[in-house]
Scaffold this motif. Structure first.
Motif, short mmCIF file in Angstrom:
data_model
loop_
_atom_site.label_atom_id
_atom_site.label_comp_id
_atom_site.label_asym_id
_atom_site.label_seq_id
_atom_site.Cartn_x
_atom_site.Cartn_y
_atom_site.Cartn_z
N LEU A 24 19.79 -43.30 -30.71
CA LEU A 24 18.69 -43.16 -29.29
C LEU A 24 18.30 -42.17 -30.06
O LEU A 24 18.89 -41.26 -30.98
CB LEU A 24 19.52 -43.10 -28.19
CG LEU A 24 20.28 -43.68 -28.15
CD1 LEU A 24 20.82 -43.42 -25.98
CD2 LEU A 24 18.94 -44.61 -27.16
N ASN A 25 16.95 -41.43 -30.36
CA ASN A 25 16.24 -40.37 -30.69
C ASN A 25 16.31 -38.85 -29.39
O ASN A 25 17.28 -39.24 -28.43
CB ASN A 25 15.73 -40.30 -30.50
CG ASN A 25 14.21 -41.59 -31.80
OD1 ASN A 25 14.98 -41.65 -32.77
ND2 ASN A 25 13.34 -41.99 -31.63
N PRO A 26 17.00 -37.57 -30.07
CA PRO A 26 17.29 -36.51 -29.36
C PRO A 26 16.23 -36.47 -28.71
O PRO A 26 16.62 -35.60 -27.49
CB PRO A 26 17.46 -35.21 -30.34
CG PRO A 26 17.59 -36.45 -31.63
CD PRO A 26 16.79 -37.43 -32.05
N ILE A 27 14.66 -36.51 -28.65
CA ILE A 27 13.42 -36.37 -27.80
C ILE A 27 12.87 -37.93 -27.50
O ILE A 27 12.95 -38.38 -29.07
CB ILE A 27 12.70 -35.21 -27.96
CG1 ILE A 27 12.11 -35.67 -29.83
CG2 ILE A 27 13.70 -33.88 -28.41
CD1 ILE A 27 11.68 -34.77 -29.91
N ILE A 28 11.77 -37.54 -26.45
CA ILE A 28 10.91 -38.85 -26.38
C ILE A 28 9.38 -38.09 -26.95
O ILE A 28 9.41 -37.55 -26.04
CB ILE A 28 11.49 -39.01 -24.98
CG1 ILE A 28 12.56 -39.58 -24.98
CG2 ILE A 28 10.11 -40.41 -24.70
CD1 ILE A 28 12.84 -39.51 -23.06
N LEU A 29 9.16 -38.59 -27.67
CA LEU A 29 7.67 -38.55 -28.15
C LEU A 29 7.21 -39.10 -27.99
O LEU A 29 7.14 -40.95 -27.61
CB LEU A 29 7.54 -38.41 -30.16
CG LEU A 29 6.24 -38.16 -30.48
CD1 LEU A 29 6.26 -37.06 -29.91
CD2 LEU A 29 6.88 -38.02 -31.93
N THR A 30 5.70 -39.92 -26.98
CA THR A 30 4.33 -40.43 -27.10
C THR A 30 4.23 -40.41 -27.15
O THR A 30 3.57 -39.91 -28.45
CB THR A 30 4.15 -39.52 -24.97
OG1 THR A 30 3.14 -38.37 -26.01
CG2 THR A 30 4.84 -38.94 -24.07
N GLU A 31 3.10 -41.57 -26.97
CA GLU A 31 2.64 -42.80 -28.25
C GLU A 31 1.38 -41.51 -27.91
O GLU A 31 0.49 -40.84 -29.57
CB GLU A 31 1.82 -43.41 -27.48
CG GLU A 31 3.23 -44.88 -28.64
CD GLU A 31 2.23 -45.98 -27.75
OE1 GLU A 31 0.90 -46.77 -28.09
OE2 GLU A 31 3.00 -46.99 -27.00
N SER A 32 0.41 -40.07 -27.34
CA SER A 32 -0.15 -39.40 -27.02
C SER A 32 0.40 -38.13 -28.46
O SER A 32 -1.16 -37.74 -29.33
CB SER A 32 -0.35 -39.29 -25.87
OG SER A 32 -1.67 -37.78 -25.90
N ALA A 33 1.43 -37.85 -28.08
CA ALA A 33 1.42 -36.68 -29.04
C ALA A 33 1.49 -36.87 -30.43
O ALA A 33 1.23 -36.45 -31.07
CB ALA A 33 2.80 -36.20 -28.21
#
Length: 138
Positions: A24-33
């Motif tokens: 699991l990635n430590p943060i969630i990165l949106t497609e927009s970001a």
């Protein structure tokens, strides 16, 4: 006469189990970001050897901590060698070790409206934020 059978082993060796690590990635990165970060990484102000973005936190702001974003370049690999590394939507993110516990689970987004365009962070660990959203505390 045939040779005697070998003595039975009392405790046969167990196969060694390697600990599992969730990917699991430590943060969630949106497609927009991610889209905006790609623009920044290929833009004229980015270092020519930029390979990703470093995410950190600094003590400042009216509520204690604020997020920092810097370019991660191949030439400065000693800076991010011990960072937690992740990739989402084709963007490499390097999270500074001192920031990791403060940002786990955070959602990073890029928002644009008529007056502003900015990265926003939704941090489930934050106990409070300042009114302008620039700083937080955990």
């Amino acid at each position: 006469p045939p040779p005697p059978p070998p003595p039975p082993q009392k405790n046969p060796p167990r196969p060694r189990r390697t600990p599992r690590r969730n990917n699991l990635n430590p943060i969630i990165l949106t497609e927009s970001a991610a889209s905006r970060l790609k623009q920044l990484l290929t833009g004229p102000s980015a270092p020519t050897d930029a390979i990703g973005i470093r995410l950190g936190v600094k003590r400042r702001g009216c509520n204690g901590l604020s997020y920092t974003l810097n370019y991660a370049s191949a030439a400065e690999s000693e800076l991010w060698a011990h960072d937690e590394q992740m990739e989402a939507h084709g963007v490499k993110i390097f999270i500074e070790p001192m920031a990791l516990m403060n940002v786990v689970g955070t959602k990073m987004d890029w928002e644009e409206d008529e007056l502003t365009s900015e990265f926003t962070f939704t941090n489930p660990n934050a106990k409070g934020e300042c009114g302008c959203g620039e700083s937080f505390n955990v």
